[in-house]
Design a protein around this motif. Sequence first.
Motif: not given
Length: 716
Positions: A448-465
């Motif tokens: 989650p993309l968050k800081n003290a003010e709240g959540i602003f989004g999400v980063v999603e990553l996929a990998s073989f390793r």
Amino acid sequence: MKFRFRFTISRKLLIGFGVIMIFVLSTSTVTYVILNRNMDTNLSSITEVYSPSAKDLNELNQLIANSKFLIKTWVFVDKKSDTNDKLKLREIHSTEYPNLKKSLGNYMVNWESKEAKSVYMEIIQETDSLFALHQDVMSQLSNFDAYNNLMITFVIQPRFESEGEVMVFTEKIQAKLEKLINEIQGEVSNSNTKMMEQFKVLQQLMVIMGFILVLAVVVTAIWLSRTLVNPINYIKTIILNMGKGILPESVLKVRSDEIGEMSEALNMLVSGLKKTSSFALEIGDGNYESNFIPLSENDNLGNSLILMRYNLRKAAEEEAKRKEEDDQRSWASSGLAMFSELLRQSNEDMEEFSFRIISNLVKYLEANQGGFYIINDQDKDNVYIELTAAYAYTRRKFIEKKIEIGVTLVGQCVQEGESIYLTDLPNNYIKISSGLGEKDPRCLLLVPLKNAEGIFGVVELASFRPFKPYQVEFIEKLSESIAATIASVKINLNTAQLLAESQEKSQQLALQEDQMRNNIEALEETQKAIEEQTQLEIQRFGEIIADYEKQLTQLTQTYEEQRTQLHDLSTSIEGMTMAINNSIGVLDISPAGIVLDVNSKYLSMAGLIREEIVGKLHSDFISEEAAGANVYQTLWNNLSLGRIHTGTHKYVFNKREKWFNETFTPVKSKGGELEKTLVLANDVSKIRKQEEDLREKIRLAEVELETLNDKLRDID
């Protein structure tokens, strides 16, 4: 088992000292035998036989000589029967001679010379005969009368004269006795000579035995030195060299004694130290797998080296781990610096910003796919998650750009506010394509993309390793910066929108400002009119009060002069008093500050009845701040000095505030003392209230004007 004789150090010492002991015992035995023989033969015969015999013979000779003298005294001198000499002679005959004879008889038995024994027997026989003659004479001359008997003395005295037969016989015995004494003393001298000769032989023998003993000691010492001291010194030299770190090249010869055991132990120690040295060199070269066996369980050095190998191996592992952690921190720091630079670039386009971040993030993490989601909250009633950028995506099971919060993994990540890391993905959730085909990734990470003010989004990553923990931690730290940047971008967009809206409102405010300005001008004119009216009212009441004060002053000044005319003026004064009572409140106060009297006008102005004020302190009705002030105390001080006071004062009657414009006039007695104070009061509460209302309106207008100016400044 074959028995092996060990020629130990104790046995060597036993042999060496045994030889010495044999010589010592031999010498002691010979000495003892010689001494014992001398004691048995010579010394015992001298001390036990001949020396006592010579002594007793000398005593016998002396005893015979004494008896010779005493018998002559008995015959020729002492006629009394109990003289000392006679008693002494009787003692010799009865005691001394028998005892001496008995003692000599015991010694004579052990004499070796038969001739001496024969001579002794003759001497004893002759002495017995001599003493028999003495006793015969002693019996004949036993009293004083016998000495006077010439027949007796004539026969006896010639025999005892110098040439008498008794004296000659006595001398003959003494001569034989002296000869025997000399012979006995000769035996003593011979025995001493023999004993001295044997002592000389013993002395020579002891010298020879001493020489042999010294020779045996020297030989034993040389033998022990060669067999004990030299090997020990050699071992000592080796140990001293080992103390300096020098190990011997050759192996010590092992013998069958304790020194051999020491040599064997030293050989083992040297061998162990060489192995220990080789082991230490291996450890120094970094070979921590080198094999090493301590000399024993108590081998401190060996066990310490094994512990050192363990610690060095552990330190090497920790160093490798630390280096790996340093590399990871360096990698994370470089990544944060790189993305910080990306985040500082122009971010006016949210989709361009999203793609720039997710593409660089996939490359930096060496992942295979990535998605960037931002929460769209422009419509507060319809908040959802929007896919703003994707990198290396081909096909998803559900290709969606709009996701509800709490739905799918992305929605759950936003709802829970925690990272999601999966290594067991659903089938066909994501496919990663290449030139060789498609394949499912091994792991999926959502942060989650968050800081003290709240959540602003999400980063999603996929990998073989699989993602490593430090990579996940890096993304989570980076997410805070991305969240802050998204918040800043949203603020900038909202600011631009608000700026447009503010420009529209500025025009509306300009119109409102003109209307407000007109209202303010009208308020200012109204305020000016109120102030003018207030000034007129104040001036009018001031004139009335001044007139009242003037009249009161005149009345006070002429009061003493016109006392005689009081009757004539009473009607006029009563009229004036009624006029005053109808228009002005009057109050009489004692010097102690107690209300003495009050008129109806004052009661009407105060809203009180007479009982509520008469007899009470004047200060009870003054406001608390005025009653405790120095001004009130100064007022009474001036009144006591005869000074008139005029002013406006605040009163509190039954919790109601009243403002009276008053004149305090002191009334003195004939003696010049303050008798009472006359107070003339006029109610100015309404005027005061109008002034306060006017001030409040002015204040509110100023506040509204200031607020309007602030808005105008914000618009500009």
